[in-house]
Design a protein around this motif. Structure first.
Motif, PDB file in Angstrom:
ATOM      1  N   GLU A 151     -17.654 -27.188  13.766  1.00  0.00           N
ATOM      2  CA  GLU A 151     -17.746 -28.305  15.057  1.00  0.00           C
ATOM      3  C   GLU A 151     -19.542 -28.710  14.879  1.00  0.00           C
ATOM      4  OE1 GLU A 151     -16.286 -25.497  15.204  1.00  0.00           O
ATOM      5  OE2 GLU A 151     -14.345 -26.298  15.958  1.00  0.00           O
ATOM      6  N   HIS A 155     -20.705 -35.361  18.496  1.00  0.00           N
ATOM      7  CA  HIS A 155     -19.949 -35.356  18.751  1.00  0.00           C
ATOM      8  C   HIS A 155     -19.706 -35.013  20.381  1.00  0.00           C
ATOM      9  CE1 HIS A 155     -18.518 -30.985  18.257  1.00  0.00           C
ATOM     10  NE2 HIS A 155     -17.497 -31.661  18.807  1.00  0.00           N
ATOM     11  N   ASP A 157     -15.754 -35.274  22.668  1.00  0.00           N
ATOM     12  CA  ASP A 157     -14.852 -35.359  22.499  1.00  0.00           C
ATOM     13  C   ASP A 157     -13.978 -36.042  22.634  1.00  0.00           C
ATOM     14  OD1 ASP A 157     -15.209 -32.497  21.298  1.00  0.00           O
ATOM     15  OD2 ASP A 157     -15.598 -31.236  24.006  1.00  0.00           O
ATOM     16  N   LEU A 170     -17.044 -24.577  28.627  1.00  0.00           N
ATOM     17  CA  LEU A 170     -16.246 -23.764  27.503  1.00  0.00           C
ATOM     18  C   LEU A 170     -17.242 -22.340  27.908  1.00  0.00           C
ATOM     19  CD1 LEU A 170     -15.911 -23.832  23.721  1.00  0.00           C
ATOM     20  CD2 LEU A 170     -18.625 -23.998  24.159  1.00  0.00           C
ATOM     21  N   THR A 182     -25.155 -23.786  20.489  1.00  0.00           N
ATOM     22  CA  THR A 182     -24.323 -25.249  21.069  1.00  0.00           C
ATOM     23  C   THR A 182     -25.810 -25.961  21.201  1.00  0.00           C
ATOM     24  OG1 THR A 182     -22.267 -24.076  21.397  1.00  0.00           O
ATOM     25  CG2 THR A 182     -22.734 -26.701  21.540  1.00  0.00           C
ATOM     26  N   TRP A 298     -20.177 -29.574  30.280  1.00  0.00           N
ATOM     27  CA  TRP A 298     -20.635 -30.577  30.095  1.00  0.00           C
ATOM     28  C   TRP A 298     -20.177 -32.489  30.445  1.00  0.00           C
ATOM     29  CZ3 TRP A 298     -19.119 -28.122  26.188  1.00  0.00           C
ATOM     30  CH2 TRP A 298     -17.422 -27.865  25.427  1.00  0.00           C
ATOM     31  N   HIS A 305     -21.961 -33.431  21.362  1.00  0.00           N
ATOM     32  CA  HIS A 305     -22.668 -31.833  21.259  1.00  0.00           C
ATOM     33  C   HIS A 305     -22.738 -31.766  20.073  1.00  0.00           C
ATOM     34  CE1 HIS A 305     -18.678 -31.732  22.386  1.00  0.00           C
ATOM     35  NE2 HIS A 305     -18.354 -30.822  21.378  1.00  0.00           N
ATOM     36  N   ALA A 307     -22.270 -27.800  17.468  1.00  0.00           N
ATOM     37  CA  ALA A 307     -22.225 -26.045  17.566  1.00  0.00           C
ATOM     38  C   ALA A 307     -22.511 -25.781  16.351  1.00  0.00           C
ATOM     39  CB  ALA A 307     -20.459 -25.863  17.644  1.00  0.00           C
ATOM     40  N   ARG A 316     -16.906 -15.460  16.063  1.00  0.00           N
ATOM     41  CA  ARG A 316     -17.367 -16.048  17.757  1.00  0.00           C
ATOM     42  C   ARG A 316     -15.973 -16.569  18.068  1.00  0.00           C
ATOM     43  NH1 ARG A 316     -18.578 -21.721  18.389  1.00  0.00           N
ATOM     44  NH2 ARG A 316     -20.501 -21.869  19.925  1.00  0.00           N
ATOM     45  N   ARG A 320     -11.646 -23.735  25.570  1.00  0.00           N
ATOM     46  CA  ARG A 320     -12.404 -24.831  27.016  1.00  0.00           C
ATOM     47  C   ARG A 320     -11.880 -25.350  27.302  1.00  0.00           C
ATOM     48  NH1 ARG A 320     -13.938 -29.206  22.320  1.00  0.00           N
ATOM     49  NH2 ARG A 320     -11.577 -30.265  22.880  1.00  0.00           N
TER      50      ARG A 320
END
Ligand code: SIN
Length: 332
Positions: A151, A155, A157, A170, A182, A298, A305, A307, A316, A320
């Protein structure tokens, strides 16, 4: 290198007058370094929004802002439990103002996570990313030595949907000791960064968005055809108007925009590259360092965003929930 801070003066270290680039980042005080496309100096068009945000006050939580025009950490509110309508309204307002908001120490169960997100609208089910098996509305990003984090590109989403999500919540379940931040970038500022000529050129353009650019990898032709039937190419205006704030923003991202409708392919690629550049400007960004049980919420139209994928081979795990939005449009 030293550069002048005077709008019109020059010094021995100041680029010559013809290298000045007053239009290009919306501020007469910015200067271009000769022989490059790098500009330095104050990003003046942020001032009005920054000052507006400085004047805001809140009844239901405390606010610590992150950057000039984007990002705020909200404290003194517990989002794991039932929230009063006025608290939800205040959070929604903070989201519209700060574009991305953060909470710390919110040990949300999967059910509490979707209950919180649902206070802001109906939730989407993502057709391509695995979900938390018990709760289909929760997309799960579980990265490890065996599963990379892909990610790390700017972008919004799901812009390949006719109605992309208007926001996403998230929650960090497990985070690496270092890395995995992020970063969020302000799409209003990205539009304000464009010079008048470029802004004029994109005024009536629409971009074509395609799920396959990211999610088509590894699909068989048959699978791709099935998904294409469900998710045909969609067009959204390159400049869209946010339906809550009424402000125009730049709505082009590298993950899902395949081309600009009606343009020659090379010119389209060049334009997309140009329009994606302002998202990389640090002054437009807020960077969030995760802890377990941190939450980021967001506005999926107002920000892109990214990541950071700098923690391999560590683990990790994030979940979301995304809130269904309306069709992006342009108000004139
Ligand atoms: C995403 O791109 O939605 C995931 C963001 C993150 O994992 O930080």
């Amino acid at each position: 290198m030293a550069v002048t801070t005077e709008p019109t003066g020059t010094t021995a270290d100041t680029p010559p007058e013809e290298a000045r680039d007053p239009a290009s980042l919306g501020s007469a005080m910015r200067v271009r370094i000769p022989g490059s496309d790098v500009s330095v100096g104050p990003v003046g068009y942020l001032a009005e929004e920054r000052q507006r945000l400085e004047s805001l006050t809140w009844d239901n939580f405390d606010v610590q802002r992150c950057s000039a025009t984007i990002g705020a950490e909200l404290s003194g509110i517990d989002i794991t439990g039932e929230l009063a309508d006025e608290e939800v309204a205040d959070i929604a307002k903070a989201l519209a103002d700060y574009k991305v908001i953060f909470f710390r120490d919110q040990p949300l169960s999967a059910r509490q996570h979707v209950d919180f997100a649902r206070r802001f609208g109906e939730l989407e089910i993502h057709p391509f990313i695995p979900s938390n098996t018990g709760v289909p509305e929760l997309v799960r990003f579980a990265k490890s030595a065996d599963v990379g984090g892909y990610e790390n590109g700017w972008h919004h989403d799901v812009t390949w949907r006719e109605t992309p999500s208007k926001g996403a919540v998230l929650h960090a379940l497990e985070v690496p000791a270092t890395g995995g931040d992020t970063v969020f970038s302000d799409a209003y500022a990205a539009l304000d960064a464009l010079d008048d000529d470029l802004r004029g050129r994109i005024d009536d353009l629409v971009a074509v968005h395609d799920f396959a650019k990211v999610f088509g990898h590894g699909m068989s032709a048959e699978e791709r055809a099935t998904m294409r039937e469900k998710y045909p190419l969609v067009e959204h205006p390159v400049i869209t108007t946010h339906d809550i704030t009424g402000r125009d923003l730049l709505y082009v991202n590298r993950f899902f925009v395949s081309h600009i409708a009606g343009m020659d392919p090379d010119a389209s690629t060049e334009l997309i590259d140009e329009l994606c550049k302002p998202f990389a400007l640090l002054e437009h960004q807020a960077r969030f360092r995760w802890e377990p049980d941190s939450v980021a919420f967001w506005d999926n139209r107002a920000v892109q965003h990214y990541a950071c994928s700098d923690y391999w081979p560590d683990v990790r795990v994030m979940e979301r929930a995304s809130i269904i939005g309306s069709r992006p449009s342009r108000a004139r």
